[in-house]
Design a protein around this motif. Structure first.
Motif, PDB file in Angstrom:
ATOM      1  N   ALA A 133       0.628  -1.082  -0.013  1.00 15.72           N
ATOM      2  CA  ALA A 133      -0.068   0.076  -0.033  1.00 15.72           C
ATOM      3  C   ALA A 133       0.810   1.362  -0.017  1.00 15.72           C
TER       4      ALA A 133
ATOM      5  N   PRO B  35       2.032   4.803  -1.252  1.00 15.41           N
ATOM      6  CA  PRO B  35       1.509   5.789  -2.113  1.00 15.41           C
ATOM      7  C   PRO B  35       2.292   5.861  -3.420  1.00 15.41           C
ATOM      8  N   ASP B  36       1.597   6.116  -4.535  1.00 16.13           N
ATOM      9  CA  ASP B  36       2.271   6.596  -5.758  1.00 16.13           C
ATOM     10  C   ASP B  36       3.107   7.932  -5.523  1.00 16.13           C
TER      11      ASP B  36
ATOM     12  N   ARG C 152       0.720  10.953  -5.708  1.00 12.69           N
ATOM     13  CA  ARG C 152       0.054  11.340  -4.424  1.00 12.69           C
ATOM     14  C   ARG C 152       0.944  12.037  -3.421  1.00 12.69           C
TER      15      ARG C 152
ATOM     16  N   THR D  47      -4.842  13.093   1.927  1.00 16.25           N
ATOM     17  CA  THR D  47      -4.349  12.915   0.442  1.00 16.25           C
ATOM     18  C   THR D  47      -4.006  11.452   0.379  1.00 16.25           C
TER      19      THR D  47
ATOM     20  N   VAL E 203      -5.176   8.817   1.925  1.00 22.07           N
ATOM     21  CA  VAL E 203      -6.442   8.081   2.087  1.00 22.07           C
ATOM     22  C   VAL E 203      -7.221   7.759   1.013  1.00 22.07           C
ATOM     23  N   PRO E 204      -7.228   6.571   0.781  1.00 20.67           N
ATOM     24  CA  PRO E 204      -8.297   6.082  -0.595  1.00 20.67           C
ATOM     25  C   PRO E 204      -9.881   6.719  -0.318  1.00 20.67           C
ATOM     26  N   PHE E 205     -10.197   7.175  -1.346  1.00 15.66           N
ATOM     27  CA  PHE E 205     -11.379   7.683  -1.359  1.00 15.66           C
ATOM     28  C   PHE E 205     -11.789   8.942  -0.336  1.00 15.66           C
TER      29      PHE E 205
ATOM     30  N   ALA F  20     -10.519  12.080  -1.172  1.00 15.70           N
ATOM     31  CA  ALA F  20     -10.063  13.079  -1.664  1.00 15.70           C
ATOM     32  C   ALA F  20     -11.326  14.215  -1.722  1.00 15.70           C
TER      33      ALA F  20
END
Length: 385
Positions: free
Chosen positions: A159, A161-162, A165, A224, A226-228, A230
């Motif tokens: 997990a 981050p890219d 992000r 930023t 945390v998935p979903f 945004a």
């Protein structure tokens, strides 16, 4: 202190005389080279392709500005070690971003900078006054996170981050730091100017607004990752934009028409509001925030950094404020650069004219600032002989 001659101690050197010109030269070179690397088809320098140019502007350029602004006078051995590490990190990243040296040296500089800069803010009593240190630490640690996201260990970290992000989070962190430091710089300067004209200013630091910003913006930064989340981050950024704007209005800047240096600093502060609002709107709508991010990195950072560098250098070398034509010229050039880059949209290389206009406005401004800083440094040395 050390001395070359008996009875003549060598004074510490102020960090901004070293890092501000270096940061200006990097800014002047990196942006047009990043455009050239893509549009020429050469792919050179490789370190400025893709997210690489963002890496250099945040973890190279912006961290050099932070070093110059926060470190103050330092022993030459401290500044030399920091500067050499910064320079080696920049060269290795520009020429061989995938090399082990590039992957290690850039985070190493960020951590060494945090080691020297963060403790300088820990003596304050109020929690708001102590936050500058942790804010700088977070921005420096994001350099390490970027390495983990893009470096050789990226595939082995669950997990992770890219890089995109991480860059978004770093720009929000930079927005937060500029909001805090900019407010602490502008408020007393405006208050002093108004007092000389017999005008009182009750709304100076505005602790309630500042406290709210110091809660909402770090939360937006955290979201930023945390998935979903945004849309929640976007809402916090839009609320922050309103507060930044209200804070600037309450400074009564319309009474400072005789101080273009303060008006340009305030303009940079308003660029923060514009950037926060635009990024927040994009995140809330689920659209690409890349053009809006440049309102912060070009409009706000460009305007504030050039203004602060010139202001400090003129005060140290000539004990005066910079000429109106300089600060107004840099503000106009940065506005052109920011609006042109924003207008280029999410596919900027499809708009080469706007992209080159932005790059050359930015680059030319920082080249002239670097020359001015060098000239003022020579004047200061001559005056002290």
């Amino acid at each position: 202190m050390t001395s070359d001659n008996p009875g003549k101690p060598r004074k510490n050197l102020h960090a901004f005389w070293l890092f501000f010109p270096a940061a200006s030269v990097l800014a002047a070179l990196a942006v047009p080279l990043s455009v050239y690397a893509v549009l020429s088809g050469s792919g050179w320098p490789p370190g400025l392709l893709g997210s690489g140019h963002g890496h250099e502007l945040i973890f190279g350029f912006a961290l050099a500005l932070i070093a110059g602004y926060t470190l103050g006078p330092q022993p030459r051995r401290v500044l030399t070690s920091l500067f050499v590490l910064w320079l080696l990190a920049r060269l290795s990243w520009l020429l061989a971003p995938e090399s082990l040296a590039a992957q290690i040296l850039s985070p190493a500089f960020a951590l060494l900078l945090a080691h020297h800069a963060v403790p300088r803010f820990q003596a304050a009593k109020k929690w708001r006054n102590r936050l500058a240190g942790p804010l700088i630490l977070v921005l420096c640690l994001l350099s390490v996170v970027f390495w983990l996201a893009r470096g050789p260990l990226a595939g082995s970290i669950p997990a992770a981050p890219d890089a995109r992000r991480v860059m978004t989070a770093a720009i929000i962190g930079l927005l937060l730091l500029m909001t805090f430091i900019g407010g602490r710089l502008i408020a007393p300067a405006v208050a002093g100017t108004l007092e000389k004209r017999g005008i009182g200013l009750e709304a100076r630091v505005q602790p309630r607004i500042e406290g709210a910003l110091l809660i909402m913006l770090p939360l937006a930064l955290a979201l930023t990752f945390v998935p979903f989340a945004a849309p929640a981050a976007g809402l916090l950024l839009m609320l922050s934009a309103v507060l930044i704007g209200v804070r600037a209005i309450r400074w009564k800047l319309w009474h400072c028409r005789n101080r273009p240096d303060l008006l340009v600093l305030a303009l940079g502060y308003l660029w923060l509001a514009a950037g926060a609002g635009a990024i927040g709107f994009n995140l809330l709508q689920g659209s690409n925030p890349i053009p809006s991010l440049h309102l912060v990195t070009v409009g706000a950072l460009g305007t504030l950094s050039t203004s602060v560098m010139l202001r400090l250098a003129w005060q140290r070398a000539r004990r005066t404020t910079p000429p109106a034509w300089q600060v107004l010229g840099t503000a106009i050039a940065m506005a052109v650069a920011a609006l042109a880059r924003y207008g280029a949209g999410i596919t900027p290389f499809a708009e080469p004219g706007l992209l080159w206009l932005s790059a050359l406005s930015w680059s030319g401004t920082y080249a002239l600032v670097a020359l001015q800083l060098a000239g003022l440094f020579r004047q200061r040395l001559n005056r002290r002989k």
